[in-house]
Design a protein around this motif. Structure first.
Motif, PDB file in Angstrom:
ATOM      1  N   VAL A   3      -5.698  -1.369   0.729  1.00  0.00           N
ATOM      2  CA  VAL A   3      -5.090  -1.155   2.044  1.00  0.00           C
ATOM      3  C   VAL A   3      -3.795  -0.367   1.888  1.00  0.00           C
ATOM      4  CG1 VAL A   3      -4.072  -2.295   4.065  1.00  0.00           C
ATOM      5  CG2 VAL A   3      -6.079  -3.298   2.928  1.00  0.00           C
ATOM      6  N   ILE A   4      -3.551   0.513   2.860  1.00  0.00           N
ATOM      7  CA  ILE A   4      -2.248   1.157   3.007  1.00  0.00           C
ATOM      8  C   ILE A   4      -1.651   0.669   4.323  1.00  0.00           C
ATOM      9  CG2 ILE A   4      -1.008   3.327   3.353  1.00  0.00           C
ATOM     10  CD1 ILE A   4      -3.232   4.695   1.721  1.00  0.00           C
ATOM     11  N   LEU A   5      -0.427   0.166   4.262  1.00  0.00           N
ATOM     12  CA  LEU A   5       0.271  -0.295   5.456  1.00  0.00           C
ATOM     13  C   LEU A   5       1.485   0.596   5.689  1.00  0.00           C
ATOM     14  CD1 LEU A   5       0.429  -2.609   7.644  1.00  0.00           C
ATOM     15  CD2 LEU A   5       2.137  -3.665   6.132  1.00  0.00           C
ATOM     16  N   SER A   6       1.567   1.179   6.880  1.00  0.00           N
ATOM     17  CA  SER A   6       2.717   1.997   7.228  1.00  0.00           C
ATOM     18  C   SER A   6       3.895   1.087   7.590  1.00  0.00           C
ATOM     19  CB  SER A   6       2.381   2.915   8.401  1.00  0.00           C
ATOM     20  OG  SER A   6       3.433   3.802   8.657  1.00  0.00           O
ATOM     21  N   VAL A   7       5.078   1.412   7.065  1.00  0.00           N
ATOM     22  CA  VAL A   7       6.233   0.523   7.253  1.00  0.00           C
ATOM     23  C   VAL A   7       7.439   1.260   7.844  1.00  0.00           C
ATOM     24  CG1 VAL A   7       5.565  -1.162   5.492  1.00  0.00           C
ATOM     25  CG2 VAL A   7       6.861   0.874   4.812  1.00  0.00           C
ATOM     26  N   GLU A   8       7.178   2.270   8.674  1.00  0.00           N
ATOM     27  CA  GLU A   8       8.306   3.023   9.239  1.00  0.00           C
ATOM     28  C   GLU A   8       9.155   2.194  10.200  1.00  0.00           C
ATOM     29  OE1 GLU A   8       4.901   3.763  12.091  1.00  0.00           O
ATOM     30  OE2 GLU A   8       5.158   3.763   9.920  1.00  0.00           O
ATOM     31  N   ASN A  42       6.521   7.756   6.467  1.00  0.00           N
ATOM     32  CA  ASN A  42       6.899   9.140   6.757  1.00  0.00           C
ATOM     33  C   ASN A  42       6.703  10.086   5.571  1.00  0.00           C
ATOM     34  OD1 ASN A  42       7.705   8.243   9.308  1.00  0.00           O
ATOM     35  ND2 ASN A  42       9.781   7.801   8.604  1.00  0.00           N
ATOM     36  N   GLY A  43       5.517  10.037   4.965  1.00  0.00           N
ATOM     37  CA  GLY A  43       5.186  10.972   3.906  1.00  0.00           C
ATOM     38  C   GLY A  43       5.585  10.544   2.509  1.00  0.00           C
ATOM     39  N   GLN A  44       5.998   9.304   2.348  1.00  0.00           N
ATOM     40  CA  GLN A  44       6.365   8.846   1.008  1.00  0.00           C
ATOM     41  C   GLN A  44       5.821   7.450   0.761  1.00  0.00           C
ATOM     42  OE1 GLN A  44      10.776   8.664   2.257  1.00  0.00           O
ATOM     43  NE2 GLN A  44      10.685   7.200   0.588  1.00  0.00           N
ATOM     44  N   TRP A  45       5.599   7.143  -0.507  1.00  0.00           N
ATOM     45  CA  TRP A  45       5.184   5.806  -0.897  1.00  0.00           C
ATOM     46  C   TRP A  45       6.431   4.945  -1.067  1.00  0.00           C
ATOM     47  CZ3 TRP A  45       0.461   5.418   0.283  1.00  0.00           C
ATOM     48  CH2 TRP A  45      -0.459   6.433   0.008  1.00  0.00           C
ATOM     49  N   TRP A  61      14.131   2.419  -5.372  1.00  0.00           N
ATOM     50  CA  TRP A  61      13.649   2.859  -6.677  1.00  0.00           C
ATOM     51  C   TRP A  61      12.194   3.284  -6.628  1.00  0.00           C
ATOM     52  CZ3 TRP A  61      17.707   3.787  -9.250  1.00  0.00           C
ATOM     53  CH2 TRP A  61      18.815   2.948  -9.197  1.00  0.00           C
ATOM     54  N   GLY A  62      11.935   4.497  -7.058  1.00  0.00           N
ATOM     55  CA  GLY A  62      10.572   5.012  -7.109  1.00  0.00           C
ATOM     56  C   GLY A  62      10.070   5.593  -5.820  1.00  0.00           C
ATOM     57  N   ASN A  63      10.835   5.487  -4.746  1.00  0.00           N
ATOM     58  CA  ASN A  63      10.396   5.981  -3.444  1.00  0.00           C
ATOM     59  C   ASN A  63      10.898   7.408  -3.262  1.00  0.00           C
ATOM     60  OD1 ASN A  63       9.477   3.397  -3.140  1.00  0.00           O
ATOM     61  ND2 ASN A  63      11.207   2.736  -1.912  1.00  0.00           N
ATOM     62  N   LYS A  64      10.172   8.375  -3.740  1.00  0.00           N
ATOM     63  CA  LYS A  64      10.628   9.764  -3.730  1.00  0.00           C
ATOM     64  C   LYS A  64       9.841  10.573  -2.710  1.00  0.00           C
ATOM     65  CE  LYS A  64      12.112   9.718  -8.550  1.00  0.00           C
ATOM     66  NZ  LYS A  64      11.979  10.339  -9.890  1.00  0.00           N
ATOM     67  N   PRO A  65      10.485  11.058  -1.673  1.00  0.00           N
ATOM     68  CA  PRO A  65       9.782  11.881  -0.683  1.00  0.00           C
ATOM     69  C   PRO A  65       9.208  13.131  -1.319  1.00  0.00           C
ATOM     70  CG  PRO A  65      11.957  11.242   0.101  1.00  0.00           C
ATOM     71  CD  PRO A  65      11.897  10.884  -1.347  1.00  0.00           C
ATOM     72  N   LEU A  66       8.111  13.604  -0.770  1.00  0.00           N
ATOM     73  CA  LEU A  66       7.486  14.807  -1.316  1.00  0.00           C
ATOM     74  C   LEU A  66       8.412  15.999  -1.258  1.00  0.00           C
ATOM     75  CD1 LEU A  66       3.904  14.514   0.155  1.00  0.00           C
ATOM     76  CD2 LEU A  66       4.675  13.904  -2.128  1.00  0.00           C
ATOM     77  N   LEU A  97      -1.398   6.933  13.412  1.00  0.00           N
ATOM     78  CA  LEU A  97      -2.107   7.157  12.152  1.00  0.00           C
ATOM     79  C   LEU A  97      -1.898   8.604  11.729  1.00  0.00           C
ATOM     80  CD1 LEU A  97      -5.737   5.638  12.260  1.00  0.00           C
ATOM     81  CD2 LEU A  97      -3.857   4.994  10.734  1.00  0.00           C
ATOM     82  N   PRO A  98      -1.538   8.855  10.465  1.00  0.00           N
ATOM     83  CA  PRO A  98      -1.460  10.239  10.004  1.00  0.00           C
ATOM     84  C   PRO A  98      -2.869  10.815   9.866  1.00  0.00           C
ATOM     85  CG  PRO A  98      -1.145   8.756   8.163  1.00  0.00           C
ATOM     86  CD  PRO A  98      -1.207   7.896   9.396  1.00  0.00           C
ATOM     87  N   PRO A  99      -3.010  12.126   9.808  1.00  0.00           N
ATOM     88  CA  PRO A  99      -4.351  12.721   9.686  1.00  0.00           C
ATOM     89  C   PRO A  99      -5.157  12.169   8.520  1.00  0.00           C
ATOM     90  CG  PRO A  99      -2.751  14.413  10.221  1.00  0.00           C
ATOM     91  CD  PRO A  99      -1.966  13.156   9.973  1.00  0.00           C
ATOM     92  N   ALA A 100      -4.489  11.880   7.395  1.00  0.00           N
ATOM     93  CA  ALA A 100      -5.217  11.367   6.232  1.00  0.00           C
ATOM     94  C   ALA A 100      -5.664   9.920   6.421  1.00  0.00           C
ATOM     95  CB  ALA A 100      -4.340  11.484   4.983  1.00  0.00           C
ATOM     96  N   GLY A 101      -5.224   9.259   7.501  1.00  0.00           N
ATOM     97  CA  GLY A 101      -5.634   7.879   7.749  1.00  0.00           C
ATOM     98  C   GLY A 101      -6.874   7.754   8.602  1.00  0.00           C
ATOM     99  N   GLU A 102      -7.621   8.824   8.725  1.00  0.00           N
ATOM    100  CA  GLU A 102      -8.870   8.854   9.512  1.00  0.00           C
ATOM    101  C   GLU A 102      -9.742   7.640   9.196  1.00  0.00           C
ATOM    102  OE1 GLU A 102     -11.456  10.667  12.262  1.00  0.00           O
ATOM    103  OE2 GLU A 102      -9.726  11.757  11.456  1.00  0.00           O
ATOM    104  N   GLY A 103     -10.224   6.970  10.255  1.00  0.00           N
ATOM    105  CA  GLY A 103     -11.092   5.812  10.072  1.00  0.00           C
ATOM    106  C   GLY A 103     -10.334   4.519   9.847  1.00  0.00           C
TER     107      GLY A 103
END
Length: 372
Positions: A3-8, A42-45, A61-66, A97-103
């Motif tokens: 699962v991916i959960l968006s946390v914005e 918003n585009g980052q893990w 730590w480790g959260n680096k935006p593209l 949902l971002p485009p890559a979150g289709e379905g």
């Protein structure tokens, strides 16, 4: 299941949606069949969503935006990100949902941006205008917080109800009945005494009908106003200047005070020490504050509108906030009628006890399972 959960929506001062997102973030990794949970913003893990609740001075730590990556690495990283998205079920708990979150799944908490557009800032309206319908169209399923909102969303979008599931929210276990000895010290910092005030926890904006509440409170007998002044706590929302002006006048007369935001650790004590909780909002997707008040063993008055009768399920006194004189009479009874107060407290604890964040997380994962 991955699962991916968006946390914005996570930030130091949690909104209702922020609270919902945080409770899911804590619980989803603990549920059977959930192999892993990744957090996206918003585009980052995000490796540790808890750091989003800090004051912003701690590094993620480790959260680096593209956008921080050197150009020659960006394409490869984006391809890897897209592959990760395809291998996980994406849940957007904040409408999008971002485009890559289709379905994937989105949670639509309410339709206030459409029903009460005048109460939202222009940038929020523009965001929904651009991104909401594409998110709805790419989602395989929609979650709402109540059955009332489920029906409303289905009608608004023209969707079959089978594509929408209501999953109720809950009060945190920190909201519980507490005696005067447990609340007195914290309340003293606000110059309050246990059972010596009424409470409204709400964003100050038009659909919350704080203006009507203030007019109704001002109409109470002077002795009642004096014994139980009204405390209002919460953020200043859109178009709140007129409400604040009225509160300042009432504060000068001694029957209302605006506390603004209170620290999260004080809020359960502020609830538990109140003699009455009032929530006159005419539109909600769920209405967490009345449930938090019921869980705290406090009698509750809410609007006879939107999902509030459903969520309080017979435990709260229902009022028409536009009827100021009727509203004021109801408030007087709710403060002084000991028989009703005892019944409201007992029923409120029963209703609030049906809801839990564990239940919310389990029922959410059950929806994931149906899609995998």
């Amino acid at each position: 299941m991955r699962v991916i959960l968006s946390v914005e929506a996570l930030e130091p001062r949690l909104s209702g949606i922020g609270r919902y997102s945080w409770e899911l973030a804590e619980r989803l990794p603990l549920i059977e069949d959930v192999e892993s949970v990744r957090f996206y913003r918003n585009g980052q893990w995000i490796t540790d969503p808890g750091l989003l609740l800090t004051d912003g001075r701690q590094p993620l730590w480790g959260n680096k935006p593209l956008r921080w990556l050197r150009k020659r690495n960006q394409w490869a990283v984006r391809l890897k990100q897209a592959a990760t998205m395809r291998s996980h079920l994406f849940h957007g708990p904040n409408y999008f949902l971002p485009p890559a979150g289709e379905g994937g799944v989105i949670t639509v908490h309410d339709l206030s941006v459409f029903r009460y557009a005048e109460t939202h800032p222009a940038e929020r309206l523009a965001q929904f205008e651009r991104y909401f319908r594409p998110s709805v169209d790419r989602a395989a399923h929609i979650i709402t917080d109540s059955e009332t909102t489920r029906q409303e969303v289905a009608d608004f979008l023209g969707f079959d109800l089978a594509r929408i599931t209501a999953v109720p929210l809950a009060a945190s276990p920190v909201f519980q009945p507490r005696g005067a000895d447990a609340t007195a010290a914290a309340l003293a910092r606000y110059d309050l005494t246990p059972q010596g005030y009424a409470l409204c926890v709400s964003t100050v904006e038009p659909r919350k009908r704080i203006t009507q509440l203030l007019h109704a409170w001002r109409s109470l007998p002077a002795a009642v106003r004096s014994r139980w002044p009204l405390m209002v706590t919460g953020g200043s929302g859109w178009l709140s200047d007129a409400v604040r002006d009225l509160m300042e006048k009432g504060a000068g007369e001694g029957w209302v005070r605006y506390l603004g935001f209170v620290p999260e650790e004080d809020l359960p004590l502020l609830y538990a020490g109140a003699s009455l909780f009032v929530y006159p909002s005419v539109y909600e997707g769920f209405g967490l504050p009345p449930v938090e008040a019921m869980a705290s063993g406090v009698p509750v008055v809410v609007s006879n509108a939107s999902c509030l009768p459903e969520v309080t399920d017979g435990a709260a006194m229902l009022v028409e906030p536009e009827d100021i004189s009727g509203f004021s009479r109801a408030l007087e009874r709710a403060l002084e009628d000991e028989s009703w107060r005892r019944q409201a407290i007992a029923k409120g604890l029963e209703v609030a006890g049906r809801y839990s964040w564990d239940r919310c997380a389990r029922e959410t994962v059950e929806i994931y399972r149906r899609l995998r």
